[in-house]
Design an enzyme around this catalytic site. Structure first.
Site, PDB file in Angstrom:
ATOM      1  N   ASP A  30     -10.401  -4.107   5.008  1.00  0.00           N
ATOM      2  CA  ASP A  30      -9.129  -3.512   5.425  1.00  0.00           C
ATOM      3  C   ASP A  30      -9.378  -2.653   6.652  1.00  0.00           C
ATOM      4  N   ASN A  34      -2.390   0.722   7.237  1.00  0.00           N
ATOM      5  CA  ASN A  34      -1.228   1.083   6.408  1.00  0.00           C
ATOM      6  C   ASN A  34      -1.672   1.429   4.991  1.00  0.00           C
ATOM      7  N   ASP A  57     -11.251  -5.054  10.932  1.00  0.00           N
ATOM      8  CA  ASP A  57     -10.001  -5.713  11.316  1.00  0.00           C
ATOM      9  C   ASP A  57     -10.221  -7.221  11.225  1.00  0.00           C
ATOM     10  N   SER A 123       5.842 -15.151   1.866  1.00  0.00           N
ATOM     11  CA  SER A 123       6.962 -14.353   1.362  1.00  0.00           C
ATOM     12  C   SER A 123       8.180 -15.241   1.174  1.00  0.00           C
ATOM     13  N   TYR A 147       9.132 -10.862  11.412  1.00  0.00           N
ATOM     14  CA  TYR A 147       8.139 -10.798  10.342  1.00  0.00           C
ATOM     15  C   TYR A 147       8.109 -12.120   9.568  1.00  0.00           C
ATOM     16  N   LYS A 151       5.171 -15.388   9.095  1.00  0.00           N
ATOM     17  CA  LYS A 151       4.719 -16.018   7.846  1.00  0.00           C
ATOM     18  C   LYS A 151       4.899 -17.536   7.924  1.00  0.00           C
ATOM     19  N   TYR A 175       5.877 -14.650  -2.255  1.00  0.00           N
ATOM     20  CA  TYR A 175       6.261 -13.568  -3.166  1.00  0.00           C
ATOM     21  C   TYR A 175       7.755 -13.287  -3.063  1.00  0.00           C
ATOM     22  N   PHE A 176       8.342 -12.933  -4.206  1.00  0.00           N
ATOM     23  CA  PHE A 176       9.713 -12.411  -4.173  1.00  0.00           C
ATOM     24  C   PHE A 176       9.620 -10.884  -3.988  1.00  0.00           C
ATOM     25  N   ASN A 197      12.514  -0.085   1.123  1.00  0.00           N
ATOM     26  CA  ASN A 197      12.721  -0.925  -0.065  1.00  0.00           C
ATOM     27  C   ASN A 197      13.322  -0.113  -1.209  1.00  0.00           C
ATOM     28  N   LEU A 198      13.993  -0.837  -2.094  1.00  0.00           N
ATOM     29  CA  LEU A 198      14.794  -0.178  -3.124  1.00  0.00           C
ATOM     30  C   LEU A 198      13.985   0.688  -4.102  1.00  0.00           C
ATOM     31  N   GLY A 291      21.474  -8.230   7.793  1.00  0.00           N
ATOM     32  CA  GLY A 291      20.388  -9.149   7.427  1.00  0.00           C
ATOM     33  C   GLY A 291      20.232  -9.362   5.933  1.00  0.00           C
TER      34      GLY A 291
HETATM   35  P1  NAD Z   1       0.409  -3.180   2.579  1.00  0.00           P
HETATM   36  O1  NAD Z   1       0.807  -2.734   3.943  1.00  0.00           O
HETATM   37  O2  NAD Z   1       0.376  -2.167   1.505  1.00  0.00           O
HETATM   38  O3  NAD Z   1      -0.998  -3.932   2.629  1.00  0.00           O
HETATM   39  C1  NAD Z   1      -1.427  -4.670   3.747  1.00  0.00           C
HETATM   40  C2  NAD Z   1      -2.838  -4.195   4.066  1.00  0.00           C
HETATM   41  O4  NAD Z   1      -3.336  -4.926   5.178  1.00  0.00           O
HETATM   42  C3  NAD Z   1      -2.894  -2.718   4.443  1.00  0.00           C
HETATM   43  O5  NAD Z   1      -3.875  -2.085   3.655  1.00  0.00           O
HETATM   44  C4  NAD Z   1      -3.275  -2.719   5.926  1.00  0.00           C
HETATM   45  O6  NAD Z   1      -4.052  -1.592   6.260  1.00  0.00           O
HETATM   46  C5  NAD Z   1      -4.044  -4.029   6.026  1.00  0.00           C
HETATM   47  N1  NAD Z   1      -4.041  -4.649   7.362  1.00  0.00           N
HETATM   48  C6  NAD Z   1      -3.000  -4.916   8.149  1.00  0.00           C
HETATM   49  N2  NAD Z   1      -3.392  -5.520   9.289  1.00  0.00           N
HETATM   50  C7  NAD Z   1      -4.741  -5.652   9.195  1.00  0.00           C
HETATM   51  C8  NAD Z   1      -5.739  -6.199  10.043  1.00  0.00           C
HETATM   52  N3  NAD Z   1      -5.437  -6.714  11.232  1.00  0.00           N
HETATM   53  N4  NAD Z   1      -7.025  -6.186   9.629  1.00  0.00           N
HETATM   54  C9  NAD Z   1      -7.361  -5.657   8.431  1.00  0.00           C
HETATM   55  N5  NAD Z   1      -6.465  -5.099   7.598  1.00  0.00           N
HETATM   56  C10 NAD Z   1      -5.167  -5.106   7.970  1.00  0.00           C
HETATM   57  O7  NAD Z   1       1.397  -4.373   2.178  1.00  0.00           O
HETATM   58  P2  NAD Z   1       1.525  -5.151   0.794  1.00  0.00           P
HETATM   59  O8  NAD Z   1       2.877  -4.883   0.264  1.00  0.00           O
HETATM   60  O9  NAD Z   1       0.360  -4.926  -0.049  1.00  0.00           O
HETATM   61  O10 NAD Z   1       1.529  -6.644   1.346  1.00  0.00           O
HETATM   62  C11 NAD Z   1       0.385  -7.456   1.347  1.00  0.00           C
HETATM   63  C12 NAD Z   1       0.746  -8.814   1.922  1.00  0.00           C
HETATM   64  O11 NAD Z   1       1.784  -9.391   1.155  1.00  0.00           O
HETATM   65  C13 NAD Z   1       1.249  -8.749   3.364  1.00  0.00           C
HETATM   66  O12 NAD Z   1       0.717  -9.842   4.069  1.00  0.00           O
HETATM   67  C14 NAD Z   1       2.744  -8.888   3.216  1.00  0.00           C
HETATM   68  O13 NAD Z   1       3.331  -9.465   4.345  1.00  0.00           O
HETATM   69  C15 NAD Z   1       2.843  -9.790   1.997  1.00  0.00           C
HETATM   70  N6  NAD Z   1       4.118  -9.626   1.283  1.00  0.00           N
HETATM   71  C16 NAD Z   1       4.469  -8.398   0.825  1.00  0.00           C
HETATM   72  C17 NAD Z   1       5.675  -8.246   0.160  1.00  0.00           C
HETATM   73  C18 NAD Z   1       6.097  -6.899  -0.350  1.00  0.00           C
HETATM   74  O14 NAD Z   1       7.235  -6.743  -0.696  1.00  0.00           O
HETATM   75  N7  NAD Z   1       5.238  -5.920  -0.475  1.00  0.00           N
HETATM   76  C19 NAD Z   1       6.523  -9.345  -0.025  1.00  0.00           C
HETATM   77  C20 NAD Z   1       6.119 -10.581   0.454  1.00  0.00           C
HETATM   78  C21 NAD Z   1       4.902 -10.727   1.108  1.00  0.00           C
HETATM   79  C1  UD1 Z   2      12.964  -6.858   1.971  1.00  0.00           C
HETATM   80  C2  UD1 Z   2      12.637  -7.713   3.165  1.00  0.00           C
HETATM   81  C3  UD1 Z   2      11.703  -8.835   2.734  1.00  0.00           C
HETATM   82  C4  UD1 Z   2      10.484  -8.278   2.012  1.00  0.00           C
HETATM   83  C5  UD1 Z   2      10.981  -7.432   0.838  1.00  0.00           C
HETATM   84  C6  UD1 Z   2       9.912  -6.795   0.045  1.00  0.00           C
HETATM   85  C7  UD1 Z   2      14.637  -7.581   4.563  1.00  0.00           C
HETATM   86  C8  UD1 Z   2      15.803  -8.330   5.133  1.00  0.00           C
HETATM   87  N1  UD1 Z   2      13.851  -8.265   3.711  1.00  0.00           N
HETATM   88  O1  UD1 Z   2      13.642  -7.649   1.033  1.00  0.00           O
HETATM   89  O2  UD1 Z   2      11.283  -9.550   3.856  1.00  0.00           O
HETATM   90  O3  UD1 Z   2       9.687  -9.340   1.533  1.00  0.00           O
HETATM   91  O4  UD1 Z   2      11.802  -6.380   1.360  1.00  0.00           O
HETATM   92  O5  UD1 Z   2       9.171  -5.886   0.809  1.00  0.00           O
HETATM   93  O6  UD1 Z   2      14.417  -6.423   4.871  1.00  0.00           O
HETATM   94  N2  UD1 Z   2      18.868  -1.541  -1.149  1.00  0.00           N
HETATM   95  C9  UD1 Z   2      19.771  -0.496  -1.221  1.00  0.00           C
HETATM   96  N3  UD1 Z   2      19.364   0.726  -0.791  1.00  0.00           N
HETATM   97  C10 UD1 Z   2      18.117   0.969  -0.310  1.00  0.00           C
HETATM   98  C11 UD1 Z   2      17.192  -0.105  -0.253  1.00  0.00           C
HETATM   99  C12 UD1 Z   2      17.604  -1.356  -0.669  1.00  0.00           C
HETATM  100  O7  UD1 Z   2      20.913  -0.687  -1.647  1.00  0.00           O
HETATM  101  O8  UD1 Z   2      17.820   2.117   0.074  1.00  0.00           O
HETATM  102  C13 UD1 Z   2      19.276  -2.873  -1.641  1.00  0.00           C
HETATM  103  C14 UD1 Z   2      19.273  -3.939  -0.544  1.00  0.00           C
HETATM  104  O9  UD1 Z   2      20.510  -3.950   0.119  1.00  0.00           O
HETATM  105  C15 UD1 Z   2      18.990  -5.203  -1.364  1.00  0.00           C
HETATM  106  C16 UD1 Z   2      18.104  -4.700  -2.517  1.00  0.00           C
HETATM  107  O10 UD1 Z   2      18.327  -3.299  -2.585  1.00  0.00           O
HETATM  108  O11 UD1 Z   2      20.184  -5.704  -1.908  1.00  0.00           O
HETATM  109  C17 UD1 Z   2      16.624  -4.965  -2.301  1.00  0.00           C
HETATM  110  O12 UD1 Z   2      16.252  -4.434  -1.034  1.00  0.00           O
HETATM  111  P1  UD1 Z   2      14.720  -4.323  -0.558  1.00  0.00           P
HETATM  112  O13 UD1 Z   2      13.924  -3.650  -1.602  1.00  0.00           O
HETATM  113  O14 UD1 Z   2      14.711  -3.731   0.812  1.00  0.00           O
HETATM  114  O15 UD1 Z   2      14.214  -5.815  -0.525  1.00  0.00           O
HETATM  115  P2  UD1 Z   2      14.833  -7.098   0.238  1.00  0.00           P
HETATM  116  O16 UD1 Z   2      15.905  -6.710   1.168  1.00  0.00           O
HETATM  117  O17 UD1 Z   2      15.145  -8.126  -0.778  1.00  0.00           O
END
Ligand code: NAD
Ligand code: UD1
Length: 352
Positions: A30, A34, A57, A123, A147, A151, A175-176, A197-198, A291
């Site tokens: 890592d 982040n 990296d 994703s 973003y 992917k 992932y959802f 995120n929510l 969006g």
């Molecule tokens: P996160 O930001 O917590 O974890 C990502 C990690 O990657 C971080 O620790 C960051 O420091 C590291 N990183 C980023 N760029 C790097 C690089 N160039 N070299 C080395 N390390 C690097 O995010 P997460 O929620 O754990 O997500 C992990 C993966 O899952 C991501 O690829 C994200 O796009 C994907 N994903 C996440 C979600 C979500 O909702 N969390 C949903 C769908 C997909």
């Molecule tokens: C978002 C990202 C998606 C990513 C996912 C998980 C967008 C368009 N999509 O999805 O790419 O994989 O996060 O990280 O941003 N909500 C509220 N109030 C808030 C936050 C969210 O009402 O403060 C609602 C949103 O309108 C949505 C639901 O909660 O209906 C979920 O939102 P969120 O957690 O941001 O996830 P996604 O939008 O589904």
């Protein structure tokens, strides 16, 4: 030995736990852009095992190559990436550079080291606006933000790679909405700044760090008017990676949704969180967020067929575990005491 990129992040830390608990050895990579190394210290404390940490990296091909060779890595779980949708609209090239170029460099290093098993974090955002629900893996793809497009580009690139060389075995996991935290409350999501995120936002309102939640729209064509999503417990998600690693048998790309198949509305999440935490979550309804779609949830059938995997944890458990993490770590990893880890002799990290 499995090399995990993005290992210190939210999902990565839970994946490391799943791998270590299954008896696998882990090299955690890592760049901490982040995340904090504290998450990995806690991972080791939870598992009672050590892992190898490389602060690196993924765009640094030589460093990754050295790590692959030095530790006898046989497979890679690739989670490193930037993931904030809004931010990706502001600085798209940073996302392409980090996510796409980073994956290219990682794959080059793997090719040189002859490591051709890879599990990739994609994703559900690659589906874009749903034409039908639930979303199966055959649904047309059309991400609506930079973003999501990084992917999709990576998915296509990995398909081309497999087309060129049948030595590659790639699991592409879509992932959802990952939420929750490890049941110990020691690792969880630690968003920087105001969460978009929510669940993290709801948790910060419940603990009193923020005054109220803004619900983005209650006029969707859903039973209570608020958006519906497929929230999946991060521990279930992590176990999906282990299943994927075990099913990298046939050459080519295996694309699988990781979701529960159940949609929950924003209001349902608020009510459930209030019930499990015993705290109130005040909210106000605002305009829809640009969006957003009304509803998005997975058809998880193929995950069962292909990987023998399904999620098992309920929305109650997701909220309860998220709440435990929030209560125990009101400021995330920042400023918290790190549990001590007993180191194993270095040679035990290596496996031929
Ligand atoms: P996160 O930001 O917590 O974890 C990502 C990690 O990657 C971080 O620790 C960051 O420091 C590291 N990183 C980023 N760029 C790097 C690089 N160039 N070299 C080395 N390390 C690097 O995010 P997460 O929620 O754990 O997500 C992990 C993966 O899952 C991501 O690829 C994200 O796009 C994907 N994903 C996440 C979600 C979500 O909702 N969390 C949903 C769908 C997909
Ligand atoms: C978002 C990202 C998606 C990513 C996912 C998980 C967008 C368009 N999509 O999805 O790419 O994989 O996060 O990280 O941003 N909500 C509220 N109030 C808030 C936050 C969210 O009402 O403060 C609602 C949103 O309108 C949505 C639901 O909660 O209906 C979920 O939102 P969120 O957690 O941001 O996830 P996604 O939008 O589904």
């Amino acid at each position: 030995m499995v090399l995990v990129t993005g290992a210190a992040g939210y999902i990565g830390s839970h994946v490391c736990i799943a791998l270590l608990d299954a008896g696998l050895d882990v090299v955690a990579v890592d760049n901490l852009c982040n995340s904090s190394k504290a998450s990995l210290e806690r991972v080791q404390s939870i598992c009672g095992r050590t892992l190898v940490f490389r602060h690196a990296d993924i765009r640094n091909e030589d460093v990754i190559y050295d790590a692959l060779r030095a530790y006898g890595v046989t497979a890679v779980v690739h989670l490193a990436g930037l993931k904030a949708v809004g931010d990706s609209n502001i600085r798209p090239m940073t996302y392409y550079e980090n996510n796409v170029l980073g994956t290219m460099r990682l794959v080059s290093a793997m090719k040189r080291a002859n490591v051709k098993s890879l599990v990739f974090s994609s994703s559900a955002t690659v589906y874009g606006i749903p034409n039908y629900l639930p979303l199966d893996e055959k649904h047309p793809l059309g991400p609506t933000n930079p973003y999501g497009r990084t992917k999709l580009v990576i998915e296509e690139m990995l398909k081309d790679l497999c087309g060129s060389d049948d030595g590659w075995r790639i699991g592409n996991l879509r992932y959802f909405n990952p939420v929750g935290a490890h049941e110990s409350g020691l690792v969880g999501e630690d968003p920087i700044g105001v969460p978009s995120n929510l669940l993290p936002f709801v948790a910060q309102v419940a603990i009193g760090r923020r005054e109220k939640l803004q619900i983005w729209g209650n006029d969707y064509a859903t039973p209570d008017g608020t958006g519906i999503r497929d929230f999946i417990h991060v521990v279930d998600l992590a176990s999906g990676h282990l299943s994927a690693l075990r099913h990298l048998i046939k050459p080519g790309v295996l694309t699988v949704n990781l979701g529960t198949g159940n949609g929950s509305s924003v209001l349902e999440v608020v009510r459930t969180f209030e019930a499990v935490s015993g705290r109130s979550v005040p909210y106000e309804v605002k305009e829809r967020r640009a969006g957003d779609v009304a509803a998005c949830f997975a058809d998880p059938t193929f995950a069962m067929d292909a990987l023998g995997w399904k999620s098992t944890r309920s929305l109650q458990q997701m909220c309860a575990d998220h709440w435990r993490w929030q209560l125990q770590n009101p400021n995330g990893y920042h400023g918290s005491e790190l549990p001590k880890v007993r180191e194993r002799p270095r040679h035990l990290h290596r496996r031929a």
